[in-house]
Design a protein around this motif. Structure first.
Motif, mmCIF file in Angstrom:
data_model
loop_
_atom_site.group_PDB
_atom_site.id
_atom_site.type_symbol
_atom_site.label_atom_id
_atom_site.label_comp_id
_atom_site.label_asym_id
_atom_site.label_seq_id
_atom_site.Cartn_x
_atom_site.Cartn_y
_atom_site.Cartn_z
ATOM 1 N N ILE A 21 0.325 -1.421 -0.594
ATOM 2 C CA ILE A 21 0.396 -0.137 -0.025
ATOM 3 C C ILE A 21 0.656 1.308 0.109
ATOM 4 O O ILE A 21 0.290 1.901 -0.729
ATOM 5 C CB ILE A 21 -1.001 -0.141 1.650
ATOM 6 C CG1 ILE A 21 -1.661 -1.217 0.554
ATOM 7 C CG2 ILE A 21 -1.401 1.319 1.388
ATOM 8 C CD1 ILE A 21 -3.331 -1.598 2.432
ATOM 9 N N THR A 22 2.072 0.775 0.462
ATOM 10 C CA THR A 22 2.659 2.735 0.904
ATOM 11 C C THR A 22 3.573 2.540 -0.296
ATOM 12 O O THR A 22 3.639 3.533 -0.912
ATOM 13 C CB THR A 22 4.095 2.311 1.788
ATOM 14 O OG1 THR A 22 3.495 2.018 3.248
ATOM 15 C CG2 THR A 22 4.644 3.535 2.218
ATOM 16 N N ILE A 23 3.894 1.556 -1.231
ATOM 17 C CA ILE A 23 4.491 1.234 -2.178
ATOM 18 C C ILE A 23 2.996 2.212 -3.244
ATOM 19 O O ILE A 23 4.409 3.093 -4.340
ATOM 20 C CB ILE A 23 5.319 0.503 -2.878
ATOM 21 C CG1 ILE A 23 6.555 0.077 -2.091
ATOM 22 C CG2 ILE A 23 5.651 0.239 -4.050
ATOM 23 C CD1 ILE A 23 7.137 -1.878 -2.316
ATOM 24 N N ILE A 339 11.292 1.743 -0.135
ATOM 25 C CA ILE A 339 10.242 2.210 -1.059
ATOM 26 C C ILE A 339 10.925 3.763 -1.935
ATOM 27 O O ILE A 339 10.098 3.247 -3.562
ATOM 28 C CB ILE A 339 9.305 2.972 -0.377
ATOM 29 C CG1 ILE A 339 8.358 2.023 1.437
ATOM 30 C CG2 ILE A 339 8.079 3.558 -0.657
ATOM 31 C CD1 ILE A 339 8.445 0.662 1.019
ATOM 32 N N GLY A 340 11.152 4.515 -1.691
ATOM 33 C CA GLY A 340 11.580 4.983 -2.851
ATOM 34 C C GLY A 340 12.664 4.660 -3.702
ATOM 35 O O GLY A 340 11.965 5.017 -5.032
ATOM 36 N N LEU A 341 13.933 3.613 -4.034
ATOM 37 C CA LEU A 341 14.328 2.993 -4.524
ATOM 38 C C LEU A 341 13.189 1.981 -5.402
ATOM 39 O O LEU A 341 13.621 1.803 -6.455
ATOM 40 C CB LEU A 341 14.910 2.327 -3.424
ATOM 41 C CG LEU A 341 16.291 1.697 -4.413
ATOM 42 C CD1 LEU A 341 17.256 2.318 -4.761
ATOM 43 C CD2 LEU A 341 17.189 0.900 -3.648
ATOM 44 N N ILE A 342 12.254 1.615 -4.829
ATOM 45 C CA ILE A 342 11.481 0.665 -5.852
ATOM 46 C C ILE A 342 10.333 1.888 -6.503
ATOM 47 O O ILE A 342 10.338 1.618 -7.474
ATOM 48 C CB ILE A 342 10.385 -0.069 -4.693
ATOM 49 C CG1 ILE A 342 11.506 -1.045 -4.417
ATOM 50 C CG2 ILE A 342 9.255 -1.379 -5.688
ATOM 51 C CD1 ILE A 342 11.291 -1.999 -3.111
ATOM 52 N N SER A 343 9.927 2.143 -5.750
ATOM 53 C CA SER A 343 8.622 3.277 -6.403
ATOM 54 C C SER A 343 9.051 4.401 -7.417
ATOM 55 O O SER A 343 8.872 4.492 -7.970
ATOM 56 C CB SER A 343 7.983 3.723 -5.392
ATOM 57 O OG SER A 343 7.286 3.026 -4.457
ATOM 58 N N ILE A 344 10.282 5.219 -6.633
ATOM 59 C CA ILE A 344 10.603 6.631 -7.853
ATOM 60 C C ILE A 344 10.533 6.021 -9.449
ATOM 61 O O ILE A 344 10.047 6.452 -10.602
ATOM 62 C CB ILE A 344 11.256 7.010 -7.490
ATOM 63 C CG1 ILE A 344 11.346 7.964 -6.544
ATOM 64 C CG2 ILE A 344 12.260 7.614 -8.865
ATOM 65 C CD1 ILE A 344 12.276 8.479 -5.529
ATOM 66 N N PRO A 345 11.507 4.808 -9.653
ATOM 67 C CA PRO A 345 11.609 4.862 -11.128
ATOM 68 C C PRO A 345 9.644 3.733 -11.997
ATOM 69 O O PRO A 345 9.496 3.841 -12.654
ATOM 70 C CB PRO A 345 12.749 3.188 -11.143
ATOM 71 C CG PRO A 345 13.006 3.500 -10.059
ATOM 72 C CD PRO A 345 12.402 3.971 -8.650
ATOM 73 N N ILE A 397 9.937 12.107 -0.546
ATOM 74 C CA ILE A 397 9.663 10.947 0.314
ATOM 75 C C ILE A 397 10.137 11.480 1.710
ATOM 76 O O ILE A 397 10.136 11.455 3.254
ATOM 77 C CB ILE A 397 10.417 10.208 -0.066
ATOM 78 C CG1 ILE A 397 9.446 9.802 -1.572
ATOM 79 C CG2 ILE A 397 10.683 8.961 0.385
ATOM 80 C CD1 ILE A 397 9.908 8.538 -2.657
ATOM 81 N N PHE A 398 10.840 12.042 1.570
ATOM 82 C CA PHE A 398 11.902 12.659 3.177
ATOM 83 C C PHE A 398 11.035 13.158 3.762
ATOM 84 O O PHE A 398 10.951 13.526 5.191
ATOM 85 C CB PHE A 398 12.789 13.620 1.993
ATOM 86 C CG PHE A 398 13.998 14.280 3.441
ATOM 87 C CD1 PHE A 398 14.600 13.384 4.418
ATOM 88 C CD2 PHE A 398 13.276 15.778 3.703
ATOM 89 C CE1 PHE A 398 15.217 13.602 5.247
ATOM 90 C CE2 PHE A 398 14.319 16.290 5.268
ATOM 91 C CZ PHE A 398 15.348 15.237 5.797
#
Length: 864
Positions: A21-23, A339-345, A397-398
């Protein structure tokens, strides 16, 4: 990776549903940011390509320069490409069958000009010598001339002049004829012969009303003398805000009289010498980006805040075995990093993919609406737009993880394990008004106490709702404002072709309405007259103008100019229906009755603003207007019958352009017009007749009209201009509906996510209420009241904040466009209804999931 980070990663893997859900929340946010940046860049790219295809690629034109000045321009470091061009003149076509286009127009280019201006050959080649030309296919088809490759074209070349005119006319000026019948003439300057080496399609920069068929000739820079005069058209190496200062420097140093900028193309590079327009663009862009970032932060923050709430016991356990505040804080930051590493791309790809799918749909199903040149929307992702989207996403995200991280660092082991940190109980905290129980029952009181008891969860839910309200209303107002601004900046062209004549009556124009491709028509009679308007009915802007220009107000009244239009029966019926008034009050009235357009829009050339204001104040149906015809030679006034206002509107009929400040548009049936001018020869002489029509093939319709009319009929084809307007409106519509749909889906998903998680975390609370005798009916009633409390509180905060944001957008537009601030009441009403529906649906959906759970299981449940 340290032990705390390993435990964080393991926790994310274990709680797959929460992590997913967060991702998804972060992906949606990143996709929205990427989609907006890609949309903006892609649209600007389309407009650049469209403009270049229509008018050529150039930035600056130095007019009427010498060979010495040309050398200075060529040597300047900012000059990238240099075109030498010249409008050599016109030649009368002998035996032409097209009366509205009787000339050949000779345009000269050097070799670079062929590359910078769109020339599409159908036969032969481009000119390479001064005695060679390329002619247009239209010259052979319309003028019925028989020319082939290799033929000699001998012409007398001159300039179009008209008695009293200050300068010769060009291709943007249609054939000239004064009201007294005086026509333009051709002043011959030279005779020359050319060899035809190519045949081309009609250049797109040749307007449909241009009086000459374009013929392209070669200009050899090596043969230029000091006596020659020509234009230098420049493509600069870097298009930025310093362009204007550089060009002004060249102009001043070389004593060049006139410089013209390609304003339309430069605008799409974000370059303009209009400071108010620049301020408007940057202000609007800044406001909408802030709204998007705030919405994204809210979406991601909620996801992380809920995640931290669910991880409270896990963080407490870490604290109990020696984890420091810094380690617990960094645990949340590390979660954000993963989460960002997965979600941003994925978000970047999703955003670009969504825009690509949208463009595919537009290009496939709206083919032909994107302009005559056939340019299509293309997905453009620049390194800068990609970098900006990624940086904004990382920053988002930060910011979203910062507050949950601080909260996590302060969780004590005992509070975390007992899970009491979100609930603060005191008599004052949960105190409710006795009126609540009296009006709504004990279930409403329990619901309100639940809201007060779970302060933090309640605030997160309300915050989500408020952000959703602000996002929806802000984006709706933004797109409506842009559409309104586009409408004001256009000429109000809502037809394809206009036909006018001083010699033809409405009956003579009527046969043209039945031509093959005609889809919509309006026959009009027009006369410009005057009306004395009381001083207290003048709008503030007009009062200021009167004072500044020291205009006269006689006997407490100011003289307006009035455009009085008489519409044929069918057109007036359609217009009355559009306005929402009763047709019989105009056709059956004993006194002449009219529809008055009570708004005016115009461009103030001193400030550069596009302004919309009331035409006159305090006007209402039933008022009377005294009309007079003013003879400007004798200054005498001829009184006309008094006119009664039957309806007021801001809509104008087909073919009618808004009146300027100090002017009125008044619309009457043709029968009423005939009554007003009947028996007055002086008035009849000033009446003009027009036919406006839309066509599925404007070029073919224009040709049909020209083939069946005499030379004193003027056909004005504006379908290309209208097509450009429709392109802008179409894109704005896609932006509006697409972006609002995206915002709505994100908001609904956010609310459902927040409320369903909140309900899931309250299983123990609900089980306890059921254990003390709360019935299923009472339980549902309690949930309904909670939904109402959430909705009301969200609206109390969301609507005022939205109002402030909307006013800021309105304020930013006032630098360039001036019109009244109007709240979008329908959108506000929609939001009020939607909020209660969404909140109730989310809560009922969540309740259904826990409804059948055992009370004992609910009491012992643990949120781990």
């Amino acid at each position: 990776m340290n032990i705390v980070n390993k435990l964080t990663a393991r926790h994310l893997r274990k709680n797959k549903r929460r992590t997913l859900i967060t991702i998804i929340g972060v992906i949606i946010s990143v996709a929205m940011i990427m989609a907006v940046s890609t949309l903006g860049v892609s649209f600007l790219d389309l407009m650049k390509r469209q403009t270049i295809a229509d008018t050529g690629e150039w930035h600056v034109q130095y007019k009427n320069i010498t060979k010495e000045q040309l050398g200075a321009i060529a040597k300047d470091e900012s000059t990238d490409k240099l075109v030498i061009a010249n409008d050599r003149g016109y030649s009368l076509i002998q035996g032409s069958e097209n009366r509205t286009k009787p000339y050949i127009f000779i345009k000269e280019f050097n070799k670079q000009g062929y590359k910078q201006f769109p020339v599409e050959l159908s036969k032969g080649r481009l000119p390479k010598a001064a005695n060679e030309v390329v002619i247009s296919e239209e010259l052979l088809k319309d003028a019925k001339l028989d020319y082939n490759l290799g033929d000699k074209l001998t012409v007398e070349i001159g300039q179009r002049i008209l008695e009293g005119a200050e300068a010769p006319f060009g291709q943007n000026d249609p054939l000239q004829q004064l009201e007294d019948g005086t026509k333009e003439t051709l002043q011959i300057e030279e005779t020359n012969s050319f060899t035809i080496v190519g045949i081309m399609k009609r250049p797109v920069w040749e307007q449909t009303w241009s009086p000459g068929y374009t013929v392209i000739n070669y200009i050899d820079s090596t043969l230029l003398t000091e006596k020659d005069r020509f234009d230098a058209i420049v493509v600069v190496d870097k298009v930025n805000g310093s362009l204007y200062s550089k060009v002004n420097k060249i102009k001043k140093e070389n004593d060049i009289d006139k410089v013209v900028y390609n304003e339309e193309l430069l605008r799409y590079y974000g370059v303009t010498d209009n400071d108010s327009l620049r301020l408007t663009l940057f202000s609007l862009a800044g406001i909408i980006m802030v709204v998007i970032i705030v919405g994204s932060v809210a979406l991601i923050y909620n996801a992380f805040a809920i995640s931290v709430s669910e991880r409270a016991r896990h963080l407490g356990m870490l604290s109990s075995v020696g984890a420091t505040k810094k380690q617990k804080r960094n645990s949340v930051f590390f979660e954000g990093f993963l989460i960002g590493l997965i979600s941003i791309p994925i978000g970047v790809i999703a955003g670009v993919g969504g825009i690509a799918a949208t463009f595919w749909f537009i290009n496939k199903y709206l083919h032909g609406a994107l302009g005559e040149s056939g340019e299509k929307l293309a997905v453009i992702v620049t390194p800068l737009s990609l970098l900006i989207a990624c940086l904004i996403s990382i920053l988002t995200i930060f910011i979203s993880t910062y507050l949950p991280a601080r909260k996590a660092s302060k969780i004590s082991a005992i509070d975390a394990i007992r899970q009491t940190q979100d609930i603060k109980l005191s008599g004052k905290t949960v105190k409710t008004s006795k009126l609540v129980r009296k009006l709504f029952g004990i279930e409403a009181e329990i619901g309100l106490k639940n809201v007060k008891r779970n302060k933090k969860r309640y605030k997160v839910t309300v915050f989500s709702l408020v952000i959703s309200i602000v996002l929806y209303l802000s984006v709706s107002f933004f797109t409506n404002s842009i559409s309104k601004s586009a409408e004001l900046s256009q000429d109000g062209v809502n037809f394809d072709i206009s036909v006018s004549s001083n010699d033809m009556s409405p009956l003579d124009l009527e046969p043209f309405t039945h031509l093959k491709n005609v889809t919509e028509t309006s026959i009009q009679t027009r006369i410009q007259i005057n009306a004395a308007i009381p001083e207290d009915a003048l709008p503030d802007l007009l009062v200021e103008k009167i004072k500044e220009e020291d205009l006269q107000i006689e006997d407490g009244k100011y003289e307006y100019y009035v455009n009085l239009y008489g519409l044929d029966d069918s057109s007036f019926r359609t217009y009355a229906e559009t306005v929402g008034t009763d047709l019989k009050s105009f056709t059956d009235s004993e006194q002449p009755t009219a529809i008055m357009v009570d708004k005016t829009s115009y461009q103030d050339f001193d400030s550069g603003k596009f302004i919309e204001t009331k035409a006159i104040l305090h006007a209402k149906p039933g008022d009377k207007i005294e009309l007079v015809l003013k003879n400007y030679e004798t200054m005498e006034h001829v009184a006309l019958p008094e006119l009664k206002i039957g309806a007021l509107t801001d809509e104008v009929p087909m073919g009618v352009t808004p009146a300027g400040l100090g002017g009125l548009n008044i619309i009457v049936p043709q029968k009423t017009m005939d009554e007003l001018i009947n028996g007055n020869a002086e008035v009849k002489e000033m009446v003009e007749h027009y036919l406006y029509l839309n066509s599925s093939d404007p070029i073919a319709t224009q040709k049909e009209i020209e083939d069946t009319t005499s030379s004193n009929v003027y056909v004005y084809n504006v379908f290309k201009q209208k097509q450009n307007e429709q392109q802008l409106i179409m894109f704005l519509s896609v932006f509006t509906f697409g972006f609002i749909a995206l915002i709505s889906l994100i908001s609904i998903a956010n609310i459902f996510n927040t409320i369903s998680t909140s309900i899931s975390l309250r299983k123990r609370e609900f089980a306890m209420l059921k254990s003390v005798g709360l019935t299923p009916k009472g339980f549902n009633k309690m949930i309904y009241y909670e939904s109402i409390f959430y909705g009301v509180k969200a609206l109390l905060y969301g609507l005022p904040i939205s109002g402030v944001v909307m006013f800021l957008m309105y304020w930013s537009l006032q630098n360039t466009f001036e019109y009244g601030f109007i709240l979008p009441w329908m959108n506000i009403l929609f939001v009020i209804v939607a909020i209660f529906i969404i909140v109730s649906s989310a809560m009922l959906y969540s309740i259904q999931k826990i409804k059948k759970e055992n009370i004992i299981d609910g009491l012992i449940q643990e949120n781990i």
